[in-house]
Design a protein around this motif. Sequence first.
Motif, mmCIF file in Angstrom:
data_model
loop_
_atom_site.group_PDB
_atom_site.id
_atom_site.type_symbol
_atom_site.label_atom_id
_atom_site.label_comp_id
_atom_site.label_asym_id
_atom_site.label_seq_id
_atom_site.Cartn_x
_atom_site.Cartn_y
_atom_site.Cartn_z
ATOM 1 N N VAL A 330 -14.362 6.230 -9.048
ATOM 2 C CA VAL A 330 -14.261 7.524 -8.575
ATOM 3 C C VAL A 330 -15.440 8.020 -8.888
ATOM 4 O O VAL A 330 -15.629 9.062 -8.139
ATOM 5 C CB VAL A 330 -13.464 8.454 -9.995
ATOM 6 C CG1 VAL A 330 -12.930 9.845 -9.447
ATOM 7 C CG2 VAL A 330 -11.971 6.764 -10.643
ATOM 8 N N ARG A 331 -16.675 7.590 -9.663
ATOM 9 C CA ARG A 331 -17.864 7.780 -8.903
ATOM 10 C C ARG A 331 -17.983 8.009 -7.749
ATOM 11 O O ARG A 331 -18.433 8.613 -7.353
ATOM 12 C CB ARG A 331 -18.423 7.772 -10.567
ATOM 13 C CG ARG A 331 -20.169 8.919 -10.683
ATOM 14 C CD ARG A 331 -20.794 8.365 -11.760
ATOM 15 N NE ARG A 331 -21.354 6.612 -11.690
ATOM 16 C CZ ARG A 331 -21.238 6.095 -12.171
ATOM 17 N NH1 ARG A 331 -20.902 6.573 -13.394
ATOM 18 N NH2 ARG A 331 -21.486 4.636 -11.981
ATOM 19 N N PHE A 354 -5.437 2.758 -17.343
ATOM 20 C CA PHE A 354 -5.707 3.764 -17.198
ATOM 21 C C PHE A 354 -5.483 5.209 -18.020
ATOM 22 O O PHE A 354 -6.016 6.346 -17.971
ATOM 23 C CB PHE A 354 -3.557 4.343 -16.672
ATOM 24 C CG PHE A 354 -3.583 3.156 -15.283
ATOM 25 C CD1 PHE A 354 -4.908 3.018 -14.346
ATOM 26 C CD2 PHE A 354 -2.267 3.037 -14.512
ATOM 27 C CE1 PHE A 354 -5.025 1.937 -13.307
ATOM 28 C CE2 PHE A 354 -2.550 2.799 -13.111
ATOM 29 C CZ PHE A 354 -3.794 1.689 -12.889
ATOM 30 N N SER A 355 -4.378 5.250 -18.878
ATOM 31 C CA SER A 355 -4.770 5.567 -20.165
ATOM 32 C C SER A 355 -5.676 6.372 -21.186
ATOM 33 O O SER A 355 -6.331 7.176 -21.247
ATOM 34 C CB SER A 355 -3.539 5.528 -21.171
ATOM 35 O OG SER A 355 -3.599 6.348 -22.266
ATOM 36 N N ALA A 360 -10.983 10.213 -21.171
ATOM 37 C CA ALA A 360 -11.767 10.497 -21.338
ATOM 38 C C ALA A 360 -12.603 11.112 -20.090
ATOM 39 O O ALA A 360 -13.788 11.230 -19.864
ATOM 40 C CB ALA A 360 -12.693 8.480 -20.848
ATOM 41 N N GLY A 361 -11.596 10.999 -18.703
ATOM 42 C CA GLY A 361 -11.630 12.296 -17.875
ATOM 43 C C GLY A 361 -12.039 11.817 -16.930
ATOM 44 O O GLY A 361 -13.164 11.912 -15.883
ATOM 45 N N GLY A 365 -7.890 13.993 -12.021
ATOM 46 C CA GLY A 365 -6.835 14.307 -10.185
ATOM 47 C C GLY A 365 -6.873 13.299 -9.566
ATOM 48 O O GLY A 365 -6.814 13.399 -8.075
ATOM 49 N N VAL A 366 -7.180 11.776 -10.141
ATOM 50 C CA VAL A 366 -7.042 10.171 -9.735
ATOM 51 C C VAL A 366 -5.652 10.452 -9.407
ATOM 52 O O VAL A 366 -4.896 9.894 -10.105
ATOM 53 C CB VAL A 366 -7.829 9.546 -9.852
ATOM 54 C CG1 VAL A 366 -8.078 8.729 -8.969
ATOM 55 C CG2 VAL A 366 -9.525 10.646 -9.485
#
Length: 567
Positions: A330-331, A354-355, A360-361, A365-366
């Motif tokens: 993601v990052r 996933f959870s 954790a943020g 939005g993903v």
Amino acid sequence: MSVKSAALAALARAYELNGLKAEPSIARSTRPEFGDLQCNDMMRLAKSAGRNPRELAAEVAEAARGEEFAEVSVAGPGFINVRLTDAAVAAEATAMLADGSLAAEKVQPLRTMIDFGGPNVAKALHVGHLRSFVIGESLRRILLEIGHDVLSDIHLGDWGLQMGKLLLGAALAAGWKVGDPAPFIDPRAFDAMTVDELGILYRSGNAACEDETSLAQARMLTTRLQDGDPLLTAAWGRMRAISLVAISATAQVLGAHFDLFKGESDAHAEVAPMLADLVARKLARESDGALVIDVAGDGLPNNAPPLLLQKSDGAALYGTTDLATLRQRVRDLGAEQIVYCTDDRQALHIASVFSAARTAGYADGVELRHATFGTVRGSDGKPFKTRDGSAASLGDMIDLALAKSSEKVTDGEAATAVGLGALKFTDLSTPRNTGYVFDIDRMTSFEGRTGPYLQYAYARISSILDKAEEAGMVPAEMVSISHPSERAVLMECLWYPHALSQAAQQLESFEIADRAYQVADAFSRFYADCPVLKADDPLGRLATCRLVARVIGKCLELLGMEPVRRM
């Protein structure tokens, strides 16, 4: 606008005129003699509106009638049946033929990561990797086809205690018995090794670890490797490279494409700062000396066990590296959608990761999606094995398919395409969660719902088109309908865009496999009923053939199968 979209638009107008505040739905008719499409909404809508469903259906049908529909009728307790005019079918088929994407419904593109590898260093690819590679590659192509920006990653299993066991096996092979095993490990000793020989080392080290003393040595080797010991890092790097060459060769045979060749090791540097972040924000907590994070949602019950991030001895686990990898995707790669393609036994693990990522943020939005699949079984209903009873490797399965196809197809290149196509179509022609029985005779048959049947259908159509070209006959640009069988095969073609959309939404290649078979089966009836080159209007019939060839060819491509023009 597709025929389905046209029918939905007409129903939407009719719903508005009748005061129905709902989105209409429509499907292929289960009774073709009643129509092409069917709407089953009336029973549900009539109940909430306090209306008689058949009366409501009649009013909606009357309001939905339009020039593109030959008939809009009501059957049973309130089913609305829609029959398209031949002109509407022909017009949509003509538009589809002129469209390079075959009227595919494109979506807003998302940066999509798809993980469908997961093989381990020093271990031969097994039956499960067939499903992972075949399903994953097909989903990659489907997501690309609808417009997503897709990156695929093999995510090699190249870290953790298994590497310590492999290094211990290398030390044992070099004569180690007691003391520090590291000096017995010579990186140059791996240069001439195969992945099978590495597998022998791993099995030796793993067996030795049944003894607590040897297990402690394997853990020590793992720690030293992860701390950057130069000798162990060099040995690990060579073993990893050997495995990656073998894995890449098999992936190439199967046509599985990977943009990235990352492994668990690539997330190692991420683990410590990630754990520090989770602890600092009080998201990770201590439990019996270990570090865990609570998980819920994503199909998990509220009392689901927490995800273990760090053992009491400080060791990280698969969940830790998987969470760190997701964070990196993601990052660093800008992933907006991440798809994991693994067997269904990993459903709980992936849901927990996933959870944890959402808690954790790390995935705000993903869209996180898990495409699970069932197992490949033998005729006895148990996991597929070779005839001698040993566990089957992926190589064994490929060899079986190629040997069987070479008995039926004389051309070498075509035989390879047919053999691999047989494997892939069998894997993709049933919903992925169901699993299937490995039956080499059935899957390589040229009759029934098989890959060879589809490839032969494509070759037969190609032969017709080639003969027409040799005779100077150019297919018409406008599709026309001159026989019910021609209309039937065109209707099957027109359902392709919907099948593609469904396949992408559900991550289900079965939708494409089924569409290919339905088109090929309808073409067989058309071919039997309708002469092409000797028809009164051969150019019109050739236009139909060209559209059928394009649809079947595109479906084969999305399934990762090679269209064969000649057999």
